[in-house]
Design an enzyme around this catalytic site. Structure first.
Site, PDB file in Angstrom:
ATOM      1  N   CYS A  26      37.432  43.281  45.189  1.00 50.86           N
ATOM      2  CA  CYS A  26      36.275  43.218  46.228  1.00 50.86           C
ATOM      3  C   CYS A  26      36.853  42.766  47.460  1.00 50.86           C
ATOM      4  O   CYS A  26      36.907  41.520  47.663  1.00 50.86           O
ATOM      5  CB  CYS A  26      35.019  42.757  45.561  1.00 50.86           C
ATOM      6  SG  CYS A  26      33.795  42.884  46.804  1.00 50.86           S
ATOM      7  N   MET A  84      33.306  49.401  51.740  1.00 48.88           N
ATOM      8  CA  MET A  84      33.774  48.481  50.917  1.00 48.88           C
ATOM      9  C   MET A  84      35.012  47.767  51.736  1.00 48.88           C
ATOM     10  O   MET A  84      35.709  48.460  52.501  1.00 48.88           O
ATOM     11  CB  MET A  84      34.320  49.041  49.609  1.00 48.88           C
ATOM     12  CG  MET A  84      33.333  50.064  48.869  1.00 48.88           C
ATOM     13  SD  MET A  84      32.798  51.361  49.434  1.00 48.88           S
ATOM     14  CE  MET A  84      34.453  52.117  48.840  1.00 48.88           C
TER      15      MET A  84
END
Length: 399
Positions: free
Chosen positions: A104, A318
């Site tokens: 992430c 993201m």
């Protein structure tokens, strides 16, 4: 009937970039969860509140979106020239599994601050005032991330005037360097372009054949041209997420792209690998209004990008997909590069549903193969709550 009491585990709830997650020090976790396996997954799912057939995660810390159904485990690194080991778990909202297949990028911004505040970074490497350079080993993808964390009077500086579209309030800027970001995935040999091509014809039975750039950098990502799939590149979340046919189309494209990239062997396996690959679509710049009502002018951006995560259009971008965007933009001939005008590009500013983001990458061709030494972008991070998270003690793996 007797019921086991709840157990409590030290944890910190942190916003990193445009995501939020529950952070743990590895040594603070129950012994059974300190190693990979069912016990760890069971604990993290219960913390987040999954699996939840209602899709709300009411009985946990998750926020029922891909951006908030996240967990992080951090430990002092035993690797040379690294300070921290960082492992990321994307918790499925409605199914009983944790996806460990990727990083992430947004929560990467919070790892350095968490490591410093938790005493995991050697004090000799942390200045009283200035910038602490934290060397992070990203254990999901076996890559190095360098975080530049601001320090004031011996404490991590969290407040500031750095604005990040997709986050309401300003905070302190944290610059991240994703070193050698081309992924090393089993089955693709670490190739940046697993098919060997900058652009492929991706055949998706029942949907169509589309031009696609499939890249492993930051996170495995399938880039499409917006117009080929009937979009402009200015879409906001509701334009996609309220359209069940569109979501099914994107998931079908994702599954077939994953097979072409060598990430899975059969399209059915995609259901157990929700976190990767990502699907994104690109377009040349045009004016649009972001989800906050902010006007984004074509003249202020290089291209438009919209990306899906965990089956839904992301509200911003993201962090790992931003790395993929920057990397692909730096390589002439990819769909991302062409949408941004083509040629040699060391950095691009792209428009996403919440606004804009700038990302840079350094690319070079070596013996006919493209290599990217690092991708750079800025994020911010802020601790929201710290203490203990509680979970029922009758989870089978802890009974």
């Amino acid at each position: 009937m007797a019921y086991a009491p709840q157990i409590k585990v030290p944890a910190t709830y942190i916003r990193g970039g445009t995501s939020k997650g529950v952070f743990f020090k590895l040594d603070d976790m129950p012994e059974a969860a300190q190693v990979p396996g069912l016990a760890r997954d069971a604990l993290l799912m219960r913390v987040i509140g999954s699996p939840d057939p209602y899709g709300k995660q009411i009985d946990g810390m998750g926020g029922a979106t891909s951006s908030t159904s996240k967990t992080v485990i951090v430990s002092k690194s035993s690797r040379p020239d690294h300070d921290l080991d960082y492992l990321f778990g994307q918790v499925s909202i409605d199914k009983a599994f944790v996806d460990w297949s990727g990083n992430c990028g947004n929560l990467s911004a919070a790892v350095g601050p968490f490591g410093i505040a938790s005493g995991l970074v050697d004090s000799s490497r942390v200045p009283e005032n200035g910038i602490a350079t934290v060397r992070i080993w990203q254990a999901n993808i076996n890559k190095t991330i360098i975080a530049h964390v601001p320090m004031t009077n011996g404490q991590v500086q969290e407040t500031g005037d750095f604005e990040l579209d997709g986050v309401t309030f300003p905070a302190a800027e944290i610059q991240l360097e994703f070193m050698d970001p081309a992924a090393e995935e089993e089955g693709v040999g670490g190739a940046m372009f697993p098919t060997g091509n900058l652009v492929d014809d991706l055949e998706v039975p029942g949907v169509g054949t589309f031009k696609a750039t499939m890249i492993n950098a930051g996170i495995p990502t399938i880039f499409l041209n917006a117009e080929e799939i009937g979009y402009k590149g200015t879409e906001l979340q509701d334009d996609i997420n309220n359209d069940t046919k569109a979501l099914a189309m994107f998931e079908t494209i994702r599954a077939h792209g994953a097979v072409r990239m060598g990430l899975i062997h059969h399209i059915e396996e995609a259901a157990k690998r929700q976190h990767t690959p990502k699907v994104a679509f690109v377009a040349k710049p045009i004016d649009y209004v972001s989800s906050s009502g902010k006007a984004v002018k074509a003249a202020d951006i290089d291209l438009l990008v919209r990306a899906l995560s965990m089956g839904k259009l992301h509200h911003a971008m993201m962090g790992t997909a931003a790395v993929a965007i920057g990397t692909a933009a730096a390589i002439p001939g990819t769909l991302v590069n062409l949408a941004a005008g083509g040629g040699k590009l060391d950095a691009v500013r792209f428009g996403h549903p919440s606004g804009t983001l700038r990302v840079g990458a350094q690319a070079e061709q070596v013996d006919g193969d493209w290599q990217v030494k690092k991708a750079i972008m800025s994020r911010s991070a802020r601790v929201l709550m710290e203490g203990w998270v509680r979970i029922p003690g009758d989870i089978a793996t802890f009974a």
